[in-house]
Design a protein around this motif. Structure first.
Motif, PDB file in Angstrom:
ATOM      1  N   THR A 111       0.841  -1.203   0.000  1.00  0.00           N
ATOM      2  CA  THR A 111       0.000   0.000   0.000  1.00  0.00           C
ATOM      3  C   THR A 111       0.873   1.248   0.000  1.00  0.00           C
ATOM      4  OG1 THR A 111      -0.186  -0.113   2.396  1.00  0.00           O
ATOM      5  CG2 THR A 111      -1.969  -1.102   1.114  1.00  0.00           C
ATOM      6  N   PHE A 117      -5.632  -0.439  -0.108  1.00  0.00           N
ATOM      7  CA  PHE A 117      -6.295  -1.527  -0.821  1.00  0.00           C
ATOM      8  C   PHE A 117      -7.751  -1.151  -1.027  1.00  0.00           C
ATOM      9  CE2 PHE A 117      -8.339  -5.611  -1.247  1.00  0.00           C
ATOM     10  CZ  PHE A 117      -7.407  -6.385  -1.912  1.00  0.00           C
ATOM     11  N   ARG A 118      -8.282  -1.400  -2.221  1.00  0.00           N
ATOM     12  CA  ARG A 118      -9.680  -1.047  -2.476  1.00  0.00           C
ATOM     13  C   ARG A 118     -10.304  -1.928  -3.533  1.00  0.00           C
ATOM     14  NH1 ARG A 118     -11.056   3.268  -6.812  1.00  0.00           N
ATOM     15  NH2 ARG A 118     -12.994   2.911  -5.778  1.00  0.00           N
ATOM     16  N   LYS A 119     -11.618  -1.932  -3.562  1.00  0.00           N
ATOM     17  CA  LYS A 119     -12.371  -2.635  -4.607  1.00  0.00           C
ATOM     18  C   LYS A 119     -12.639  -1.656  -5.736  1.00  0.00           C
ATOM     19  CE  LYS A 119     -14.896  -6.434  -2.685  1.00  0.00           C
ATOM     20  NZ  LYS A 119     -14.680  -7.624  -3.450  1.00  0.00           N
ATOM     21  N   TYR A 120     -12.481  -2.163  -6.965  1.00  0.00           N
ATOM     22  CA  TYR A 120     -12.794  -1.358  -8.143  1.00  0.00           C
ATOM     23  C   TYR A 120     -14.149  -1.746  -8.712  1.00  0.00           C
ATOM     24  CZ  TYR A 120      -7.886  -0.109  -7.908  1.00  0.00           C
ATOM     25  OH  TYR A 120      -6.672   0.359  -7.482  1.00  0.00           O
ATOM     26  N   CYS A 122     -17.297  -4.813  -7.691  1.00  0.00           N
ATOM     27  CA  CYS A 122     -17.733  -5.957  -6.875  1.00  0.00           C
ATOM     28  C   CYS A 122     -18.213  -7.085  -7.792  1.00  0.00           C
ATOM     29  CB  CYS A 122     -18.882  -5.540  -5.957  1.00  0.00           C
ATOM     30  SG  CYS A 122     -18.397  -4.397  -4.668  1.00  0.00           S
ATOM     31  N   LYS A 141      -7.612   6.230  -9.467  1.00  0.00           N
ATOM     32  CA  LYS A 141      -8.432   5.111  -8.999  1.00  0.00           C
ATOM     33  C   LYS A 141      -9.684   4.969  -9.863  1.00  0.00           C
ATOM     34  CE  LYS A 141      -7.355   6.041  -4.207  1.00  0.00           C
ATOM     35  NZ  LYS A 141      -7.927   6.349  -2.911  1.00  0.00           N
ATOM     36  N   ALA A 145     -10.945   1.858 -12.258  1.00  0.00           N
ATOM     37  CA  ALA A 145     -12.264   1.235 -12.160  1.00  0.00           C
ATOM     38  C   ALA A 145     -12.988   1.260 -13.504  1.00  0.00           C
ATOM     39  CB  ALA A 145     -13.103   1.938 -11.092  1.00  0.00           C
ATOM     40  N   ASP A 167     -15.069  -8.772  -9.400  1.00  0.00           N
ATOM     41  CA  ASP A 167     -14.504  -8.637  -8.062  1.00  0.00           C
ATOM     42  C   ASP A 167     -13.066  -8.118  -8.138  1.00  0.00           C
ATOM     43  OD1 ASP A 167     -14.920  -8.617  -5.369  1.00  0.00           O
ATOM     44  OD2 ASP A 167     -14.412 -10.713  -5.055  1.00  0.00           O
ATOM     45  N   GLN A 169     -10.025  -5.959  -7.273  1.00  0.00           N
ATOM     46  CA  GLN A 169      -9.577  -5.269  -6.068  1.00  0.00           C
ATOM     47  C   GLN A 169      -8.064  -5.296  -5.989  1.00  0.00           C
ATOM     48  OE1 GLN A 169     -10.983  -7.571  -2.629  1.00  0.00           O
ATOM     49  NE2 GLN A 169     -11.408  -9.194  -4.091  1.00  0.00           N
ATOM     50  N   LEU A 175      -3.485  -6.317  -8.636  1.00  0.00           N
ATOM     51  CA  LEU A 175      -4.846  -6.816  -8.389  1.00  0.00           C
ATOM     52  C   LEU A 175      -4.755  -8.210  -7.763  1.00  0.00           C
ATOM     53  CD1 LEU A 175      -6.351  -5.870 -11.857  1.00  0.00           C
ATOM     54  CD2 LEU A 175      -6.667  -4.621  -9.710  1.00  0.00           C
TER      55      LEU A 175
END
Length: 184
Positions: A111, A117-120, A122, A141, A145, A167, A169, A175
Motif C-alpha cells: 500500500t 487496498f480497495r475494490k474497483y 464488486c 483510482k 475502475a 470482483d 480489487q 490486483l
C-alpha cells in the motif's frame, strides 16, 4: 479464507520478499473457526489459484485487444490506459510437525503506492466503484475502475459471451482475489 503476512529470506514469487499465505477454514454457528482438512484445502486453494491464472489470461486478452486497436487506428487513445496486473501466486506444501500443510502463497500487495487496498468492481454488480474523494490518487483510482469495467466487456465478447472477470480489487497496479463470472 485466512490470510497471514510473511517475509521470506529471498524472492520466491513476484519481485518481493513480502508474501501472504492463505488457508481455508470454516466457521461454526458458535463462532469457532476450524481449518479445513488437507483434501478440502487442496480443492479450495487449487480452485482459487486456477481462477487467478485464468484472470491473468483474460486481462492479457484485453491488453492484446487494445494493442490491435492502436495498430488499426495508427494512434493511441487520448486517455491513459492503466497497466494493471494480477499478483503472482502458487500452491505451497509446508512440513509442520511431521505433516504436510497446504497454502496458497501470493506476493503481498504494497500500500506504499499512495492509496489503500480497495475494490474497483464488486462481483454483485458490473458498475465500477468510483470515488468522490479529492485525494491525490482519486482520478487515477476512478480511471482504473472504468478501465476494468471496459475490460469486462472485452472479455465477455472475446470469450464468445462465456465469461468475464469480476470482483476487481487491489492497490496501485496490483490486483488480487478475482472471480470469473460465467452466468451473468
Amino acid at each position: 479464507m485466512a490470510l497471514t503476512r510473511c517475509v521470506t529470506s529471498e524472492v520466491i514469487i513476484g519481485k518481493s520478499t513480502n508474501v501472504c499465505l492463505k488457508r481455508c477454514f470454516s466457521c461454526s454457528s458458535s463462532g469457532g473457526v476450524t481449518t479445513l482438512p488437507a483434501d478440502r484445502q487442496y480443492q479450495e486453494l487449487s480452485q482459487e489459484l486456477n481462477c487467478m491464472l485464468w484472470t491473468k489470461v483474460m486481462l492479457d486478452m484485453v491488453y492484446d485487444f487494445v494493442a490491435k486497436e492502436d495498430a488499426v487506428r495508427g494512434a493511441k487513445p487520448s486517455f491513459v490506459i492503466p497497466q494493471l496486473r494480477f499478483v503472482d501466486a502458487a500452491l505451497v506444501v509446508a512440513m509442520c510437525k511431521g505433516r504436510e500443510e497446504l497454502y496458497m502463497m501470493e506476493e503481498l500487495i504494497s500500500t506504499e503506492v499512495g492509496w489503500p487496498f480497495r475494490k474497483y468492481i464488486c462481483n454483485n454488480s458490473a458498475q465500477p466503484l468510483l470515488t468522490k474523494s479529492t485525494s491525490a490518487h482519486a482520478s487515477e483510482k476512478n480511471n482504473y475502475a472504468q478501465f476494468l469495467s471496459f475490460a469486462q466487456h472485452i472479455q465477455y465478447i472475446g470469450t464468445g459471451n462465456l465469461a468475464f472477470t469480476s470482483d476487481f480489487q487491489g492497490a496501485g497496479q496490483s490486483l488480487t482475489d478475482p472471480q470469473i463470472i460465467t452466468a451473468p
